[in-house]
Enzyme design. Structure first.
Site: not given
Length: 284
Positions: A61, A63, A212
């Site tokens: 999933r 972002d 990230r």
């Protein structure tokens, strides 16, 4: 989604890609924001003329703002719907879907296939450039501009201390009831002839913001603001560190998802559902 398909249904695997710029992430949201899942589910409902929604299960999933080149998702379709539409489904979806999401293949999945739990690894790429003039305008939606010179050798040295099975709580946004133990299989960076530094990040799974956050820590090392040892020390502390910045979403792309041989799919799905602990760690 169960690993077993209900009688009368066919599990269909979709391989797809999308430019995440205009999406509020993968997952459909009750607020009505535009999402990749929402676009595909709506398109499936339309082109099959079924009048019902076929929920998608996805490998990862992503972002808001994150792209995908090798995403995998599945939907369980009634046998009659699949038989009627399978030959022309791709072309019809191409005509119905917006141009920032494409489905490359749609095929019956093998027994025991679960897009999420059967995956043995996900591979992401993060792209950044430190060119003084900035990012090529044609790549601005996919490459981060970092306005300090980057030492890629130092970044790779720091990355080596993060590879392996660890509790990545320091690099994840904690979710209630979810483990932050992951096996980081690869974290390496290469500077291309075009000046773009591409980080390859591969793991069995990722927790929220993990990729990230790792990139954010390595950028601090690359530009000299932190020593090579710092990312590993943050990892060892085991708590979310406010000094670790989450790199911007647009530099990140899900490149590929790996699955085991068909006969191992069910066993892999069962294993992936187990809550992991590190060796020597107590339970609960």
């Amino acid at each position: 989604m169960s690993d077993e398909v209900e009688p009368g249904f066919v599990r269909v695997r979709f391989d797809l890609g999308y430019d995440g710029t205009g999406f509020s992430g993968w997952a459909r949201q009750p607020s009505g924001l535009r999402t990749v899942q929402g676009e595909i589910e709506d398109a499936l409902k339309t082109v099959t003329r079924s009048g019902v929604m076929f929920p998608l299960t996805v490998a990862g999933r992503t972002d808001a703002g994150v792209h995908a080149r090798g995403q995998v998702a599945t939907a369980d379709l009634p046998e009659a719907v699949w038989a009627e539409h399978r030959e022309k489904l791709l072309k019809r979806l191409a005509g119905r879907l917006p141009r920032d999401v494409r489905i490359w293949s749609a095929a019956e999945a093998p027994s025991g296939f679960n897009a999420r739990f059967a995956a043995v690894w996900r591979r992401y790429a993060y792209r950044v450039t430190d060119r003084p003039g900035g990012v090529d305008p044609l790549l601005r939606g996919h490459v981060l501009w970092h306005d300090w010179p980057l030492d890629v050798d130092a970044m790779n040295a720091a990355a080596a201390g993060l590879v392996g099975e660890h509790d990545f709580a320091a690099y994840c946004k904690k979710r209630e009831g979810a483990t932050t133990i992951r096996t980081l299989q690869e974290l390496s960076l290469v500077r291309g002839d075009d000046g773009i530094v591409t980080a390859t990040v591969r793991a069995d799974a990722f927790c929220h913001n993990m990729v990230r956050s790792l990139i954010g820590a390595l950028l601090f090392v690359g530009d000299g603001h932190r020593p090579v040892e710092w990312p590993a020390k943050v990892l060892a502390a085991g708590v979310r560190d406010s000094s670790v910045h989450v790199a911007k979403a647009h530099g990140l792309t899900l490149e590929e998802v790996g699955y085991p041989a068909d006969e191992l799919l069910a066993a892999r799905s069962k294993e992936a559902r187990n809550v992991r602990t590190l060796p020597g760690a107590g339970c609960c």
